[in-house]
Write a protein that holds these residues in place. Structure first.
Motif, PDB file in Angstrom:
ATOM      1  N   THR A  14       0.832  -1.210   0.000  1.00 20.79           N
ATOM      2  CA  THR A  14       0.000   0.000   0.000  1.00 20.79           C
ATOM      3  C   THR A  14       0.858   1.247   0.000  1.00 20.79           C
ATOM      4  N   ARG A  18       1.199   3.913  -2.952  1.00 26.63           N
ATOM      5  CA  ARG A  18       0.863   5.296  -2.620  1.00 26.63           C
ATOM      6  C   ARG A  18       1.971   6.248  -3.068  1.00 26.63           C
ATOM      7  N   GLU A  65       3.439   5.246  11.518  1.00 31.80           N
ATOM      8  CA  GLU A  65       3.094   4.098  10.692  1.00 31.80           C
ATOM      9  C   GLU A  65       4.247   3.089  10.604  1.00 31.80           C
ATOM     10  N   ARG A 178      -2.023   7.646   6.710  1.00 33.04           N
ATOM     11  CA  ARG A 178      -3.356   7.127   7.021  1.00 33.04           C
ATOM     12  C   ARG A 178      -3.803   7.721   8.354  1.00 33.04           C
ATOM     13  N   GLU A 180      -7.206   8.952  10.176  1.00 29.48           N
ATOM     14  CA  GLU A 180      -8.653   9.167  10.231  1.00 29.48           C
ATOM     15  C   GLU A 180      -9.014  10.456  10.979  1.00 29.48           C
TER      16      GLU A 180
END
Length: 264
Positions: A14, A18, A65, A178, A180
């Motif tokens: 991912t 990205r 991350e 990432r 949220e």
């Protein structure tokens, strides 16, 4: 219904996609082989801790991350996450305070990964004079204060341009990490109505700014600032990695003169 936890290979893939690079390019950057990268991504090979950290570095994965990648591979987190008020952070706090104070009378502040203000100088607080209490209740959020229709937005003369700049900045950060909470903040502030400023459409004297300025009214004066953002180099702590220091450089002589008069 259960949700499976992504494997380290899936997470790496991912991040690679990205960043828009191939397995071969990543292998070259990490002194590996595209075959080994493929085996890691498909789960046929478990990367060593050293290789995982190297791949994360070459992919510019955020520090928070990187810990997630390590955990997914069965390793312990490599980077601590220390509260800013922890005694071990005293030197950092004092350094930030000296930096912000030394920049006065010009505005400067420090924000975290979701733009909560962790420190600000008197130049910044001056711009917040008169804002409603609900926007100034901790934790103060720089994006919310700036773009809320009861915040600084009505005072910003080039609101549409500045708003577009801030939202684009957030979009880039969301694409790179990432987050949220950051996405939720973006959804909130991007939904604020943008009222037409009184006098919009009136011609104004062109000024050859070096970058898009924040043009804001304060106590009957029109102030112009160019924003500069700095982060800490090679951080080894999640909290430090997510701090950003924003300084507002006066963009014209009138702003310099006015702010210096306040300092005097």
């Amino acid at each position: 219904m259960t949700t499976s936890t992504p494997t380290v290979g899936a997470l790496l893939r991912t991040w690679r996609e990205r960043r828009g690079i191939s397995q071969l390019e990543l292998a070259g950057r990490a002194d590996s082989s595209s075959r080994h990268i493929s085996f890691i991504e498909t789960g046929r090979s478990r990367p060593s801790e050293e290789m995982l950290l190297r791949l994360a570095d070459r992919l510019d994965v955020p520090v928070r991350e990187r810990n997630s990648l390590l955990l997914a591979a069965g390793y312990a987190p490599h980077y601590a996450q220390t509260a800013l008020d922890d005694p071990s952070m005293e030197t950092l706090r004092e350094g930030i305070e000296r930096l912000l104070t030394g920049y006065e009378p010009y505005p400067a502040l420090v924000v975290d990964a979701v733009y909560n203000v962790v420190a600000a100088n008197r130049g910044t607080l001056m711009l917040l004079d008169g804002l409603p209490e609900h926007l100034l209740t901790p934790p103060l959020n720089a994006m919310r204060i700036t773009l809320h229709p009861e915040g600084l937005a009505p005072r910003i003369r080039n609101l549409r341009e500045w708003r577009g700049h801030l939202l684009a900045q957030m979009e880039r950060q969301i694409a790179l990490a990432r987050s949220e909470p950051l996405r939720a903040l973006y959804e909130e502030v991007s939904s604020y109505p943008v009222a037409e400023r009184r006098g919009d459409g009136e011609p104004e004297e062109a000024v050859p700014y070096i970058a898009l300025p924040l043009v804001i009214e304060h106590d009957g004066h029109l102030l112009s600032f160019v924003s500069s953002i700095a982060t800490f180099n090679t951080p080894m702590d999640v909290t430090v990695a997510e701090l950003a220091i924003e300084t507002m450089l006066p963009a014209d002589p009138a702003t310099v003169k006015y702010l210096r008069s306040l300092g005097d």
